[in-house]
Write an enzyme that holds these catalytic residues in place. Structure first.
Site, short mmCIF file in Angstrom:
data_model
loop_
_atom_site.label_atom_id
_atom_site.label_comp_id
_atom_site.label_asym_id
_atom_site.label_seq_id
_atom_site.Cartn_x
_atom_site.Cartn_y
_atom_site.Cartn_z
CG ASP A 10 -5.76 -3.37 5.42
OD1 ASP A 10 -6.80 -3.59 4.86
OD2 ASP A 10 -4.94 -2.70 4.82
CG ASN B 266 -1.89 -0.91 0.99
OD1 ASN B 266 -2.27 -1.59 -0.19
ND2 ASN B 266 -2.72 -1.46 1.98
#
Ligand code: EPU
Length: 419
Positions: free
Chosen positions: A306, A23
């Site tokens: 997450d 990310n």
């Protein structure tokens, strides 16, 4: 389609090297579009999402080279249209909007649809672009953003579910070449945002405050090439910590930034695990007996969404009742029905999972639905009796570099069956 067979039971021990952050890498690669000059990015993980991003950059006209973990991008001349057949594969494609708007004053990107973790709007990204003086149009499934010039402004990116990570990235990238000063209030403070800001500053941008809720960007006339190493992936690290908690003797994670994982470390310590940290490593001593907990996901520095699915897998076999509330993506519970097929006792009450720990899970064929859900199924398989067959593993390959090989190096027995 490949599948993964996880043989339950083996204990894990040893050490594993954590890859660069997915990310962080995705928006940083998108940011290379901001300059004509060459950028060199190290520690880029070898993942399908990264391959999609490199395809998008190539489609937009950049020259891209990859040699193991180093990617070189030179976006000498660019076009500004990222089509559906590439963009649909990965929601993070939206982060080319900011750099294209910044450099070319226009960008057309196919609108990302929803995904299994819920509706994924980009209204806050567009609100930020509008504050800088851009307009947008949605047509034929595409969003076109355009401006004759971009001017610094104050914008607030806080939404109903808190801050937006890629929205903050996008507006920051749009602002770096704008005229004057931009203040982003309600900014996301995730370490990946800080990593992007550091890369932008290495390119000559003037970004301050990344890592706090207020980011200030003073526009500059142009950016130059830069070299950068992506930070370690805190979610991959967290996933390996949970694997160690589930079935570990002593597992050490190398090349990790423990400070990025504080909320996960705190939760696992509260659950009874012993964790030692150095500046770049983490060691978890598994004792096989975790305690039930109450957790809620929040934007950073809170507990990461997450990591929610992986904790559901851990608590499935933890004595007592654990409660996890999902505040970032309230519908992100696709893993629950699959865990229940393995014998887990989980009740969903709105955005809250109430997990009654069971004595055993049993291996079963299960379906991966998204990246972190698939990781949770692998983790559940490690502690299940028999074999867990995880189908649709392309989800896991989007965000974990060789998870099967890395877990096997720690003693797991995982086979990948090629389709
Ligand atoms: N939201 C809006 N409007 C927007 C943008 C977001 O309402 O314009 C909402 C979302 O629907 C969600 C919340 O705000 O409820 C947070 O979403 P955010 O924008 O922060 O998510 P993202 O930037 O699209 C990144 C990660 C996700 C991670 C989230 C939250 C990347 C490529 N993706 O997504 O990672 O879950 O931040 O931390 O950075 C993953 O790696 O598995 C993953 C899904």
């Amino acid at each position: 389609m490949d599948k993964i067979l996880v043989h339950g039971g083996p204990r894990l021990s040893g050490s594993v090297r954590i890859s660069g952050s997915k990310n962080s890498a995705l928006p940083i690669l998108a940011a290379t579009l901001l300059t004509r000059e060459q950028c060199v990015i190290h520690h880029v993980p070898d993942l399908s999402d990264v391959h999609y991003m490199l395809q998008i950059l190539t489609h937009l006209g950049a020259e891209v080279e990859r040699a193991s973990g180093t990617v070189t991008v030179q976006a000498g001349k660019i076009t500004t249209n990222a089509p559906y057949d590439i963009v649909r594969k990965m929601r993070a494609s939206v982060c080319v909007l900011g750099p294209l708007l910044s450099r070319a004053k226009e960008a057309t990107v196919s609108l990302p649809g929803g995904c299994v973790i819920g509706d994924r709007p980009i209204d806050l990204h567009l609100k930020g672009f509008e504050s800088l003086g851009a307009s947008y149009r949605v047509e034929a499934g595409n969003v076109k953003v355009f401006a004759s010039r971009l001017n610094g402004a104050v914008c607030n990116l806080r939404g109903k579910f808190g801050s937006t990570v890629l929205g903050t990235d996008n507006v920051m990238m749009a602002a770096v070449l704008a005229e004057g000063t931009t203040v982003i209030e309600g900014a996301a403070a995730e370490p990946e945002v800080v990593d992007l800001a550091n890369f932008l500053n290495a390119m000559g941008a003037k970004v301050e405050g990344a890592g706090t809720r207020r980011i200030i960007v003073e526009g500059v006339a142009e950016l130059h090439g830069a070299e950068h190493a992506v930070i370690p992936d805190r979610i991959e690290a967290g996933t390996f910590l949970v694997a160690a908690a589930i079935s570990g003797d002593q597992v050490t994670l190398q090349r990790v930034a423990p400070s990025h994982l504080q909320s996960v470390i705190d939760a696992l310590r509260k659950a009874g695990f012993l964790i030692h940290t150095t500046e770049t490593s983490l060691t978890l001593h598994g004792n096989g007996a975790s305690k039930s907990l109450e957790l809620a996901t929040e934007p950073y520095p809170g507990f990461p969404t997450d990591m929610q699915a992986q904790m559901c897998a851990l608590f499935s076999r933890t004595d007592g009742i654990s409660v996890i509330t999902e505040n970032v993506f309230p519908q992100r519970f696709m893993h629950v029905s699959e865990l229940k097929r393995m014998g887990a006792a989980i009740q969903l009450e709105g955005a809250t999972a109430v997990i009654q720990g069971v004595e055993r899970l049993s291996g079963a064929p299960v379906m991966a639905s998204d990246l972190r859900a698939s990781a949770a199924l692998v983790l559940a398989g490690l502690q299940a009796d028999g074999v867990t067959e995880v189908n649709r593993v392309y989800h896991i390959d989007r965000g974990y570099e060789q998870i099967d090989e890395k877990l096997n190096a720690l003693g797991a027995q995982i086979e990948r069956v090629k389709a």
